[in-house]
Design an enzyme around this catalytic site. Structure first.
Site, short mmCIF file in Angstrom:
data_model
loop_
_atom_site.label_atom_id
_atom_site.label_comp_id
_atom_site.label_asym_id
_atom_site.label_seq_id
_atom_site.Cartn_x
_atom_site.Cartn_y
_atom_site.Cartn_z
N ASP A 127 0.83 -1.20 0.00
CA ASP A 127 0.00 0.00 0.00
C ASP A 127 0.87 1.26 0.00
O ASP A 127 1.94 1.30 0.62
CB ASP A 127 -0.88 0.00 1.25
N ASN A 154 1.46 3.36 -3.02
CA ASN A 154 2.07 3.78 -4.29
C ASN A 154 1.54 5.14 -4.74
O ASN A 154 2.30 6.02 -5.17
CB ASN A 154 1.79 2.75 -5.39
N GLY A 155 0.23 5.32 -4.65
CA GLY A 155 -0.37 6.58 -5.09
C GLY A 155 0.07 7.76 -4.25
O GLY A 155 0.38 8.84 -4.78
N ARG A 156 0.13 7.56 -2.93
CA ARG A 156 0.56 8.65 -2.06
C ARG A 156 2.03 8.98 -2.26
O ARG A 156 2.44 10.13 -2.17
CB ARG A 156 0.28 8.28 -0.59
N ARG A 201 0.04 8.87 -10.51
CA ARG A 201 -0.03 7.65 -9.71
C ARG A 201 0.73 6.50 -10.35
O ARG A 201 1.31 5.66 -9.66
CB ARG A 201 -1.50 7.25 -9.52
N THR A 232 -10.10 -7.47 -6.36
CA THR A 232 -11.31 -7.47 -7.18
C THR A 232 -11.93 -6.08 -7.23
O THR A 232 -12.64 -5.74 -8.17
CB THR A 232 -12.33 -8.48 -6.62
N ASN A 260 -10.13 -3.28 -7.27
CA ASN A 260 -9.26 -2.35 -7.99
C ASN A 260 -9.69 -2.10 -9.42
O ASN A 260 -9.24 -1.14 -10.06
CB ASN A 260 -7.81 -2.84 -7.98
N ARG A 292 -10.88 1.45 -10.37
CA ARG A 292 -9.98 2.59 -10.55
C ARG A 292 -10.09 3.12 -11.98
O ARG A 292 -10.60 2.43 -12.87
CB ARG A 292 -8.54 2.18 -10.23
N GLU A 310 -0.67 -12.24 12.92
CA GLU A 310 -0.22 -11.01 13.56
C GLU A 310 -0.12 -9.95 12.47
O GLU A 310 0.27 -10.24 11.33
CB GLU A 310 1.14 -11.22 14.22
#
Length: 254
Positions: free
Chosen positions: A27, A29-31, A40, A73, A75, A78, A211
């Site tokens: 998580d 990549n866009g930011r 992006r 599924t 995504n 987008r 965990e």
């Protein structure tokens, strides 16, 4: 590369606490791209180096199963331009790194549906890499692409019904046998980068007692040292699986 800290038992004996199965929600990549005033797609492109670095780090650390969440599924919702770029990028990455993965003895598999929106060429590349590495006995790398945990559970239920199993004969083991890749062990550790704390429909059955670690580092900046820090965090935890743990005085803990 630093090795993970290995905890020792009370009498000083070495305790092997390396997680058998680590899963990563890749998580941020866009930011990462937005912080650099880039599109992006630049974040997705930068993520390639991280994938290879983490695969190597996991293998070196003794992780036997590594699962990477590449495309869900959901995504498909987008923007079309971003989805098209991701499909092309994944195909290029698979083709480019197939020889390296095979040389490392890594078995590669792809967890996801047979969605008609997946280009035939990409589906063929997935199949070719799976076949190429099928006899390898090193770490198993599972790439979750067009994956949804709920869909997997629904499809397993449908498969179980079609098999004619009597309701009273259904238990966790018989149900799990109808999931994709039933030989996959439960996930021990899930790493979700970028600091977001959500499951996002990822391997819902397999992560039941995993965990979780949520490093704030965005995926394109995530490297082997961060990965090993997550392993160290895992090794300091006490997994109780719904039971209780003993405190330092040997009394039951909460």
């Amino acid at each position: 590369m630093p090795r993970p800290v290995v905890p020792r038992s009370a009498d000083g004996e070495r305790t092997d606490a390396t997680p058998r199965h680590v899963a990563c929600v890749m998580d941020g990549n866009g930011r990462w791209a937005a912080r650099r005033d880039l599109p992006r797609t630049s974040g997705h492109r930068a993520a390639e180096a991280t994938v290879i670095d983490i695969v190597e780090a996991a293998r070196s650390a003794g992780v036997r199963w590594l699962s990477l969440y590449a495309f869900s599924t959901e995504n498909w919702r987008r923007p079309g331009e971003e989805v098209d770029y991701l499909l092309c990028l994944v195909r290029r990455v698979v083709r480019k790194h197939a020889p390296l993965l095979h040389a490392r003895g890594i078995r590669c598999r792809f967890l996801g549906g047979a969605d008609a929106r997946i280009p035939a060429e990409l589906a063929r590349d997935f199949a070719d890499l799976t076949t190429l590495t099928s006899r390898n006995r090193g770490m198993t790398l599972t790439v979750a692409f067009d994956h949804g945990g709920r869909r997997d559970i629904v499809e397993a239920a449908r498969s179980l019904i079609r098999s004619g199993a009597a309701p009273e004969a259904v238990d966790e083991d018989s149900f799990a046998a109808h999931l994709p890749f039933p030989d996959t062990p439960d996930v021990d550790l899930v790493i979700r980068t970028s600091g977001e704390q959500r499951i996002s429909n990822f391997m819902l059955w397999q992560v039941a007692y995993a965990e979780w670690v949520f490093p704030s580092v965005l995926w394109p900046d995530f490297r082997a040292t961060h990965f090993l820090e997550c392993l160290n965090t895992y090794q300091r935890r006490h997994r109780r699986f719904g039971g209780v743990a003993a405190d330092t005085n040997g009394e039951p803990g909460s």
